[in-house]
Design an enzyme around this catalytic site. Sequence first.
Site, short mmCIF file in Angstrom:
data_model
loop_
_atom_site.label_atom_id
_atom_site.label_comp_id
_atom_site.label_asym_id
_atom_site.label_seq_id
_atom_site.Cartn_x
_atom_site.Cartn_y
_atom_site.Cartn_z
N SER A 167 -5.46 4.99 4.71
CA SER A 167 -5.34 6.43 4.68
C SER A 167 -5.81 6.99 6.03
CB SER A 167 -6.21 7.00 3.55
OG SER A 167 -6.11 8.40 3.51
N CYS B 263 13.20 11.67 -20.70
CA CYS B 263 11.96 12.33 -20.30
C CYS B 263 12.13 13.05 -18.97
CB CYS B 263 10.82 11.32 -20.18
SG CYS B 263 10.54 10.37 -21.67
N HIS C 44 -2.14 14.50 4.53
CA HIS C 44 -3.44 15.07 4.87
C HIS C 44 -3.33 16.03 6.04
CE1 HIS C 44 -5.65 12.66 1.99
NE2 HIS C 44 -4.85 11.65 2.31
N CYS D 109 17.91 9.06 -18.95
CA CYS D 109 16.47 9.09 -19.17
C CYS D 109 16.11 10.43 -19.76
CB CYS D 109 15.76 8.88 -17.83
SG CYS D 109 14.09 9.52 -17.77
N THR E 90 0.82 -1.21 0.00
CA THR E 90 0.00 0.00 0.00
C THR E 90 0.86 1.27 0.00
OG1 THR E 90 -1.60 -1.29 1.25
CG2 THR E 90 -1.93 1.09 1.22
#
Lengths: 124, 416, 494
Positions: C352, C417, C57, C415, C48
């Site tokens: 969360s 990008c 948050h 890389c 997760t």
Amino acid sequence: MRKTLVCVICPNGCHVEAEVQERGGRLEVLEVTGALCKKGERWVRQEVVEPLRTISSSVLVEGGDFPLVSVRTDSPIPLDSIFRVMDEVKRARVRAPVSIGQVIISNPAGTSCNIIATRMVNPA
Amino acid sequence: MKIKKAKRDVVVVGGGPAGLAAAVSAKKEGAPQVLLIERGRVLGGILNQCIHDGFGLHRFKQALSGPEYAQRFIDDLESLSIDVMLNTMVLSLDGERRLLVSSKDGLMEIEAGAVVLAMGCRERTAGALMLPGSRPTGVYTAGVAQTLINLQNIMVGQEAVILGSGDIGLIMARRLTLEGAKVKGVYEILPYASGLPRNIKQCLEDYQIPLHLATTVVELHGSSRLTGVTVSRVDEARRPVPGTEEFIPCDTLLLSVGLIPENELSREAGVQIDPTTGGAVVDDTLMTTVPGIFSCGNVLQVHDVVDDVSEEAESAGAHAARYAMGRMSPADTYVQLRAGKGIRYLLPQKVSGQMDFVLSARVTEPMENKALVLRDQNGKGILRKKKIRLHPAVMVRVKVDRDRLKGANRIEMGVE
Amino acid sequence: MVEAALGSQFDCLVIGAGVVGNAIARELSRFRLRVGVVEKELDVGMGTSARNSGVLHSGIHYTPGTLRAELNVEGNSMMEELCRQLKVKIDYIGKLTVAGHEEEIPTLYRLKEQGEANGVPGLEILKPEGMEKLQPGVNGLMALYSPSTGIICPYTFTIALAENAHQNGVSFFLGQEVTGIQKTESGFLVSTRQEKRFSTKVLINSAGLYSDRIARLAGINDYKIYPCRGEYLVLDKRLGHHLSTLVYPAPHKGKAGLGIHLTKTVDGNILVGPSNEYIDSPENWATTGHIMEKLREEGEGLLPSLTTSDIIRSFAGVRPKQNPPEIGGFKDFVIEAREDVRGFINLVGIESPGLTCSPAIATMVRDMVADLLPMEKREDFQPERSGRAKYFHELPAEERADLIGQDKDWGEVICRCEHITKKELIEAIQNPLGVRSISGLKFRARVMMGRCQGGFCLPRIVEILEKEFGYRPEDFFSYKEGSNFFTGYVRQPG
């Protein structure tokens, strides 16, 4: 007998029709229509009797700045010989340096072509 | 270490087929200092991995492989003593043609009299297709598989499905087959193939690889390595038709589903992008909307034949040289070009009317026995080209004399 | 694999190297304790922890007095300093919770009141003019602004915690799936599917989606985890400038997730998601056609300039929910020192805002450990992780030029990008935890994460690993056993 083919000579990809007849166990092309160029017409006449292809592959390089060298047949070979030619290409190896056009294999699988290098490989 | 500074007349970004031809042409046109910047370790770009033959049929009347085709330009480059920076990345470009580049030798700021953008394109990825599943390994764009197999001696899989009938996918179907892998089939969401007819013939039909039209991959299976894909027929709106799903076991999925011009640098410099081509809006000198910045090759529009790329890039390189040497007078007014019926796009998007130019176009769908017609704002015919076959996979290139543009301020090309 | 320097005997053993487990391990590494972390995956943060929005948050959404509310506000306030120490990018970009309809306005006031009761700083109700200043073009009647909402890269943070813990002596055992827990006189004997055994005085269950199963192995049958999947689309950086703050719709009753929304990442991408769907398996990380289509539609609604070629990747995360689907919603975190199984500290249902709470959870668990073991501070604890917070390309040009002067590998861009350099790749290859997966390089160096998804850099990475680190084709795998990239050589060398 009519045969419809897509010409592979150039990107135009002409849809060509060939009037074919069998004579004495061999196919013979009587007429070709739909080809935009002479080359295409010649290709169709060959394609119907014995399809030929150029093939490209890679050969292992020892001591090079690339692990493989790209190769191709220097002239078209019979379509049905491709896998036999590939068997020899897979077994081959070459030591760097390799130059463009260098012959890597002569007459693979009994064909009349050479397998030539199509890129330069410098020593590592 | 200090940031180095340099000035060059023409800087070409990208050492693939477009960049090579542009640099050579700029030098031949008389630009004293031409610099070619390439991020890879060798010149030739995508041609290095295109080991199949068929390059240079128009230009050299020979069916060369990609590396051989590139070498001809590299030889020219060397004989003209054009400066090349390899392993060098252009980090930024601004509207004043200042470049910041990075290499092992440090950072360098380069002021360019003119810039030719020749960065080529990238492949559409699985992400953009939103393919459902657990993102297993074994899913490659066809070009990445081609790099790994042809240049790095790494075999990507043994049982492959190919999604999309673009040319690279077709070429890779044959390549994998010759290397002993089993290619289960090529699946194309459109009702017609996207690749050139010759590649359908000699890459698929020669090896009895089935091509399934109006069919697409709707799910990937496997959470570590790919174990198979579900394919489904699609309706005219390209939506999967329920009940037509079929599971195809495979360990590899190659994607040949489109190329995206790599214009991040162009956008940064303020170059206007045409949403249809994905490339810059250019005039008949192939100059973008930013003065002194030119564009050519696959970063301008995705080509199907390298010979056309070289031709386009030579034009861009020559005009860039003229611009850098102050020999180019910008046009006061432009004739606008517009895609009409049956045409997906036209390039250039505007022309000065001061010179002959080559018009590139793609049609929207396959058609037979039609004519491509150029008309001015009053509907008056300017040019008419009969075509036995038109196909979206085959770019149309038409030479237009400037004399034909007299009195026109807007031109439309349509299929009639 | 990082072997235990002190053998397989520990004072504290943490099961699960997610963000919470790693935060606990790092916190415990401040003390003279032998600490180990056992993880079934081949890298840290693979569950997760790596698969979420990366939002810190503020704490407005949680009922006052709950663990989630307290730990969230506390964790949020600890993050800035912690990220500075760990060299992790953090950006307090704030959040607008927007009421689109009259009837949602009371919700904003309720959230403000709740947030203030939780101790959330700086909450403000804004009218459209105020909203427009923070996020041009935002639609809505009114919004609650929470300035302490931030963004962070969740896997970078999780890895940084582990690396800093490792730097301070914590042993990590990756690829070790715990299958047995035996209570002994002095603590626990823990055994794994891979036939390793560990003894420990204190055992900490931080197994996330598997926390119920680990608890059961210890004889605790009180919990069940219901996996709940959230799918995301990752959008091209090109669109990143459209978001200057986070914009969430006001929550609706009965919905367990926060509603589909746009989140900016610290690297400039935009995430669309997450969806909210109960699933059977904790490891069903598949994205699905119907949800992605919905996300795309919602994304286009929220961001009109979005085109399909801007979608560069999809992914899914799974939330360890304690409530079954028929009840839904949230249940408070379980963080307990078990009386019945002495020495077992149990963390269940940390969903969360677990990322935000993680540092506060770590201090809470530390205090629980202190009740079980003597804790003596180490003088030599090193809170600063070595490394840099910023990617090379984010540094000023002069500084970059200097670095290239010191090491040429800084000058080579691998890389295209994300402009990641060879030096950054090499550092990721030589990561302190010894992770060898390609996904490990993605999460550490950000290679293959850009719009071309490795089209340009994968072949180069392969070449570097082959030439400079002796990899063979069969050594390349994504993140777990069987996820091999290649099937061998085209032409067998030698």
